[in-house]
Design a protein around this motif. Structure first.
Motif, PDB file in Angstrom:
ATOM      1  N   LEU A 114       1.038  10.097 -10.108  1.00 32.38           N
ATOM      2  CA  LEU A 114       0.235  10.194 -11.328  1.00 32.38           C
ATOM      3  C   LEU A 114      -0.786  11.324 -11.221  1.00 32.38           C
ATOM      4  O   LEU A 114      -0.964  12.112 -12.157  1.00 32.38           O
ATOM      5  N   ALA A 115      -1.466  11.412 -10.076  1.00 34.63           N
ATOM      6  CA  ALA A 115      -2.489  12.443  -9.910  1.00 34.63           C
ATOM      7  C   ALA A 115      -1.856  13.832  -9.942  1.00 34.63           C
ATOM      8  O   ALA A 115      -2.389  14.752 -10.569  1.00 34.63           O
ATOM      9  N   ILE A 160      -0.109   6.423  -7.079  1.00 36.97           N
ATOM     10  CA  ILE A 160      -1.338   7.187  -7.339  1.00 36.97           C
ATOM     11  C   ILE A 160      -1.071   8.680  -7.167  1.00 36.97           C
ATOM     12  O   ILE A 160      -1.481   9.502  -7.990  1.00 36.97           O
ATOM     13  N   ALA A 161      -0.342   9.041  -6.101  1.00 40.03           N
ATOM     14  CA  ALA A 161      -0.099  10.459  -5.826  1.00 40.03           C
ATOM     15  C   ALA A 161       0.736  11.102  -6.932  1.00 40.03           C
ATOM     16  O   ALA A 161       0.445  12.209  -7.378  1.00 40.03           O
ATOM     17  N   LEU A 193      -7.950  13.974  -5.366  1.00 36.19           N
ATOM     18  CA  LEU A 193      -8.144  13.342  -6.671  1.00 36.19           C
ATOM     19  C   LEU A 193      -9.310  14.015  -7.400  1.00 36.19           C
ATOM     20  O   LEU A 193      -9.281  14.178  -8.623  1.00 36.19           O
ATOM     21  N   VAL A 238       1.632   1.738  -3.595  1.00 42.34           N
ATOM     22  CA  VAL A 238       0.443   2.116  -4.362  1.00 42.34           C
ATOM     23  C   VAL A 238       0.076   3.583  -4.134  1.00 42.34           C
ATOM     24  O   VAL A 238      -0.181   4.320  -5.091  1.00 42.34           O
ATOM     25  N   ILE A 239       0.096   4.047  -2.860  1.00 41.41           N
ATOM     26  CA  ILE A 239      -0.279   5.457  -2.629  1.00 41.41           C
ATOM     27  C   ILE A 239       0.726   6.394  -3.302  1.00 41.41           C
ATOM     28  O   ILE A 239       0.355   7.455  -3.796  1.00 41.41           O
ATOM     29  N   SER A 241       0.825  -1.212   0.000  1.00 42.21           N
ATOM     30  CA  SER A 241       0.000   0.000   0.000  1.00 42.21           C
ATOM     31  C   SER A 241       0.857   1.258   0.000  1.00 42.21           C
ATOM     32  O   SER A 241       0.467   2.279  -0.571  1.00 42.21           O
TER      33      SER A 241
END
Lengths: 128, 130
Positions: free
Chosen positions: A112-113, A109-110, B39, A105-106, A102
């Motif tokens: 990419l965002a 995601i962070a 997001l 993963v975070i 995790s």
């Protein structure tokens, strides 16, 4: 006998048991201070755009200062979010592979965002 | 962590409820909410960059009753994390650790979050022309 069981060299380096010193702690505070200003500025800007049409909203974001602050806001917010989520995961996820998984993963995601947000602002600011 | 079967500290089931417990866990909870909410901010920016149609879709979602409920929750989470975050920054300087002031500043964070949320949404719901 010494009261401190740590190696004198380790103590001199001052990096603690995580070998990371106060970097995480300090970065969390510095991003927090930045976000106090950036988030309030962002909220005020959004409230000003409540009834704005598409062109007005775009023109507002395209203004150089707004674009710069928006990019700073997006990058800082996700950096701060990862630091915070990391601590929550380290505290509550006790299965090692789930914890490490995790944490990765975070971060993915962070990043990419944040890149998506920055690209969006740049596209608006550069008018493409 | 070793699975010993022994009770773990903190023993929440035997603690008397105190406001500091709530402000502590709420700071984490609202932090998680805001991370997810970021997001949605990126979604809004991407929609604005993508074109008029995508942006109309975004604003339609945001002004839908369900979207408004999410936004009110986001506002409350934001103001709580902001006010309690400032409280933590002050405490980082070593101030405010005496129990009475610790309790007082806890309540101040909660009340400030509610008051600021009410002010923002009063502004939004009265048409945003105040």
């Amino acid at each position: 006998m010494s009261k401190d069981l740590r190696n004198p060299l380790a103590r001199a380096r001052g990096l603690g048991s995580a070998k990371d010193g106060v970097h995480h702690w300090m970065l969390q505070r510095v991003t927090a201070i930045a976000l106090v200003f950036l988030t309030v500025w962002f909220l005020v800007m959004v409230l000003g755009l409540l009834h704005a049409d598409y062109a007005t909203a775009r023109a507002t974001v395209a203004k150089p200062w707004n674009a710069v602050l928006l990019i700073a806001f997006v990058v800082t917010a996700f950096r701060h979010a990862v630091l915070g989520l990391q601590v929550v995961i380290e505290d509550y996820v006790h299965t090692r592979w789930l914890e490490v998984g995790s944490l990765i993963v975070i971060k993915f995601i962070a990043v990419l965002a944040a890149l998506m947000g920055v690209l969006a602002v740049l596209r608006i600011a550069l008018g493409s | 962590m070793a699975q010993t079967g022994r009770p773990l500290s903190p023993h929440l089931q035997v603690y008397k409820w105190q406001v500091q417990m709530a402000t502590s866990i709420l700071h984490r909870a609202t932090g998680i909410i805001l991370a997810v909410g970021s997001l949605l901010i990126v979604w809004g920016l991407a929609a604005l960059a993508a074109g008029e149609e995508a942006y109309a879709c975004f604003t339609a979602c945001a002004s839908h009753p369900l979207g408004m409920i999410v936004l009110v929750g986001w506002t409350l989470a934001f103001f709580y994390h902001l006010s309690n975050g400032i409280r933590h920054l002050v405490q980082d300087t070593g101030k405010g650790y005496a129990i009475p002031s610790f309790v007082r500043s806890s309540w101040l964070s909660v009340i400030a979050a509610i008051v600021l949320t009410v002010i923002v949404w009063a502004f939004v719901l009265t048409g945003g022309h105040a």
